[in-house]
Design a protein around this motif. Sequence first.
Motif, short mmCIF file in Angstrom:
data_model
loop_
_atom_site.label_atom_id
_atom_site.label_comp_id
_atom_site.label_asym_id
_atom_site.label_seq_id
_atom_site.Cartn_x
_atom_site.Cartn_y
_atom_site.Cartn_z
N SER A 36 0.79 -1.22 0.00
CA SER A 36 0.00 0.00 0.00
C SER A 36 0.83 1.27 0.00
O SER A 36 0.47 2.24 -0.63
N GLN A 37 1.93 1.30 0.70
CA GLN A 37 2.59 2.58 0.82
C GLN A 37 4.08 2.36 0.91
O GLN A 37 4.54 1.43 1.57
N ALA A 38 4.83 3.20 0.23
CA ALA A 38 6.29 3.07 0.28
C ALA A 38 6.89 4.34 0.85
O ALA A 38 6.45 5.44 0.52
N ILE A 39 7.86 4.18 1.70
CA ILE A 39 8.55 5.34 2.27
C ILE A 39 10.03 5.19 1.96
O ILE A 39 10.63 4.15 2.26
N LEU A 40 10.59 6.20 1.35
CA LEU A 40 12.02 6.16 1.03
C LEU A 40 12.81 6.43 2.30
O LEU A 40 12.51 7.35 3.05
N VAL A 41 13.80 5.60 2.53
CA VAL A 41 14.66 5.81 3.69
C VAL A 41 15.86 6.60 3.21
O VAL A 41 16.60 6.13 2.36
#
Length: 206
Positions: A36-41
């Motif tokens: 559902s959701q991607a967060i860039l580290v």
Amino acid sequence: GFHPESEESSSLLQTAVSVLQSSYLDSTSQDGFQYSQAILVENNVFLSELKAFAQAKEAAGYSQEELEETFAFLLFDNEEEAKEVCQTGLRVNSSSISTLGDPAKGVYISKYADCLHPRPWYHGKSGYIVICKLIKGKVKVVSENYTTSYTCPSPGYDCHVAVSRNSITSKTSHCQAFEQSQYYVYEVSDGSTAERPRQICPYIVI
């Protein structure tokens, strides 16, 4: 501000999903997961350490193949744990597995994006996957060790993988498939083990 529906976020999600899908062990997984959701580290410390590791190993005569960046995966039940690993990195003593090497001297990370836990996923389960960049370096194939005298990191190598006795098939138990598809990654210098091997860099949480 950053709006979750923005283009960056959806293209990041696409990037993440294509990384995951190209790293499945089982082709039926294509339909089995929803992301559902991607967060860039973005952790500059880890990125620069990954780069420094690559440069040091290149200077030591490693081949391009050994220095190639690949992806590996960690699964967490909750977002806090996933975020913590993105902030502090993957540290030794974080694994319950010990078949490929001493968990106090290295870290374990999954090769396949659909084989992240000793037990199969059940319908409706959700979790957080941390996609990491990994430079495998020199890889040593070791036989699995089920004793309590753990296999130590091998001098001159950076990573252990299991002997695949035969390819992992649908008959292989999930737990075995999971253990056989782990990378055991470590960084030893002057006889002491790094608390956090530089060759693993958290990249995207999904």
